[in-house]
Design an enzyme around this catalytic site. Structure first.
Site, PDB file in Angstrom:
ATOM      1  N   GLU A 333      15.191  15.043  70.009  1.00  0.00           N
ATOM      2  CA  GLU A 333      15.558  15.610  71.306  1.00  0.00           C
ATOM      3  C   GLU A 333      17.075  15.736  71.407  1.00  0.00           C
ATOM      4  OE1 GLU A 333      12.089  14.019  74.358  1.00  0.00           O
ATOM      5  OE2 GLU A 333      13.943  12.879  74.225  1.00  0.00           O
ATOM      6  N   CYS A 334      17.557  16.911  71.743  1.00  0.00           N
ATOM      7  CA  CYS A 334      18.953  17.157  72.093  1.00  0.00           C
ATOM      8  C   CYS A 334      19.918  16.649  71.011  1.00  0.00           C
ATOM      9  CB  CYS A 334      19.268  16.549  73.459  1.00  0.00           C
ATOM     10  SG  CYS A 334      20.741  17.231  74.248  1.00  0.00           S
ATOM     11  N   GLY A 335      20.520  15.475  71.188  1.00  0.00           N
ATOM     12  CA  GLY A 335      21.410  14.942  70.173  1.00  0.00           C
ATOM     13  C   GLY A 335      20.723  14.789  68.835  1.00  0.00           C
ATOM     14  N   SER A 435      14.218  19.960  69.528  1.00  0.00           N
ATOM     15  CA  SER A 435      14.625  20.890  70.585  1.00  0.00           C
ATOM     16  C   SER A 435      15.635  20.199  71.487  1.00  0.00           C
ATOM     17  CB  SER A 435      13.417  21.356  71.401  1.00  0.00           C
ATOM     18  OG  SER A 435      13.056  20.394  72.374  1.00  0.00           O
TER      19      SER A 435
END
Length: 459
Positions: A333-335, A435
């Site tokens: 996720e993200c990072g 994502s």
């Protein structure tokens, strides 16, 4: 107190009014009274909950009504209240600020009504007198069905000023003013571009918070607060079908947990453990090897601040690539997405080599690239969703990911019945999915079922 449950929501007139600081002080103060406190945060924010946890030693939980259906959210709330005497719930933004113009959608006020909790309104008392009563009256009458039970005044420099404000509010609004908060520079929370600095990064001065709680003990009527916070009943909740405790039996999840990656909802970790998954934490920054595992989770955080060190740990990057090639079910996720990409360009323009599992380049910007809630519909099979299934989550990032392969999710932002934005995101490579979306697994039982099924293929 064990026979009765207490809860209140500390709401504000807007962002930046001091909700987090005052929440932390009240958490510590209530613990001084030997009460078992359970902190919560309205909305998806990770930073405030991290501070709650650091100050009181109890994992704070998010109450997010965009991602979670009401029966599920209520069930999560009640589950945590089983071992608590009192819930201290920090609101989000201003009391009536929700997702769009409807004050009853994803707002602090809506959450208060859903849970049946009284609201304590925090207002700023600096450089104002009777006009503050007009502010309180506006919040009071905006929704007469809301249980606005009391007021606390922030940034009050003297008892004489407080008495003036208290008398005005109680006279014109007929609401009890429970106390005030004097300026306390010693507990100012550090900030940067994404908001607060994480409690994990900051060396939390516990003595300062102990002193702040002692100050509040002199300026806030805690007995009155407790009297107002008695719940008549806990809200009715119901779980959807959850994976049973054998669904993840024999599976081990390697959970990235260090300075660079630490944004996780405790509820998500609980769901995995209840499914029988063995969770082993590791550090992409410091460790030289991955745990023996069938699943890897790389959560959000600040990899851009540690990009050089992450890139320098080439042994870990090699182990991650090998795990991906073996078919380990990797979710990021993200990072975590930025870490799994090919390269990461930090805010200074320096480019760092990353894992090169999801082909693409991450670049930090000076402005938010995307912020807020969104819906993502799978266009093809992914680790968390089958084609056509919709996942709800939120994004908050200053980076942009420039992919070299097509995205697998159709994303859109819908507010007040209008589609504001549409884009694609999320990338699936082999058994790895990444994502920018932060999600809560309790919204759809199928999400964990998909991930566990993918992990079982490598047993």
């Amino acid at each position: 107190m064990a026979a009765r449950h207490h809860a209140f929501i500390l709401a504000g007139t807007g962002s930046g009014c001091g909700k987090t600081t005052v929440t932390l002080g009240l958490l510590r103060l209530l613990q001084k009274r030997a009460l078992r406190v359970q902190p919560f945060k309205v909305g998806p924010d990770y930073l405030d909950t991290g501070w709650h946890t650091a100050i009181c030693g109890v994992a704070s939980r998010n109450l997010d009504s965009f991602m979670l259906p009401p029966p599920v959210l209520n069930a999560l709330f009640c589950e945590q209240m089983r071992q608590a005497d009192i819930a201290v719930i920090e609101g989000v933004m201003g009391l009536y600020d929700g997702y769009g113009v409807d004050p009853n959608y994803c707002s602090t006020a809506a959450m208060a009504k859903q849970l049946g909790c009284p609201v304590i309104l925090l207002v700023d008392g600096k450089a104002v007198s009777t006009s503050l009563a007009a502010t309180v009256m506006g919040f009071q009458h905006f929704d007469p069905t809301l249980n606005l039970a009391g007021v606390i005044v922030n940034r009050v420099t003297s008892d004489a000023h407080y008495q003036l404000l208290k008398n005005a509010i109680e006279h014109y609004c007929s609401l009890p003013v429970l106390g005030y908060v004097p300026p306390c520079d010693g507990v100012a929370l550090p900030e940067r571009h994404l908001g607060l600095i994480t409690a994990r990064e900051s060396l939390v001065n516990q003595q300062s918070w102990h002193d702040f709680a002692a100050t509040l003990e002199q300026t806030v009527d805690v007995d009155a607060l407790l009297s107002l916070s008695v719940l008549s009943a806990l809200p009715a909740g119901m779980w959807p079908e959850r994976p049973d405790n054998t669904a993840g039996a024999g599976l081990t999840l390697a959970l990235a947990d260090d300075e660079a990656f630490n944004f996780y909802y405790p509820d998500n970790i609980d769901l995995l453990e209840r499914a029988g998954v063995n969770i082993v934490r590791f550090s992409p920054l410091h460790d030289r090897a991955l745990p023996d595992c069938q699943m890897i989770w790389l959560g959000g955080g600040y990899p851009e601040l540690y990009a050089a060190d992450l890139a320098a740990n080439t042994v870990m990057l090699k182990h991650l690539r090998a795990a991906h090639q073996r078919g380990v079910a990797i979710y990021a996720e993200c990072g975590g997405l930025m870490y799994l990409g090919s390269t990461l360009e930090d805010s200074g323009g320096e480019i760092h080599q990353m894992a090169n599992i999801i082909p693409g380049h991450s670049k930090m910007g000076k402005r938010l690239t995307r912020f807020g809630y969104c819906e993502a519909q799978a266009m093809q099979p992914t680790l968390l969703a089958a084609p056509g299934e919709i996942v709800r989550g939120h994004e908050f990032h200053y980076s942009d990911f420039i992919p070299e392969t097509p995205a697998v999710m159709a994303c859109r932002k819908v507010r007040d019945g209008r589609v504001l934005q549409e884009w694609t995101g999320g990338w699936q490579t082999g058994n790895t999915f990444a994502s920018y979306l932060h999600v809560h697994f309790a919204q759809r039982p199928e999400m964990l079922q998909h991930w566990l099924a993918a992990a079982r293929r490598v047993l």
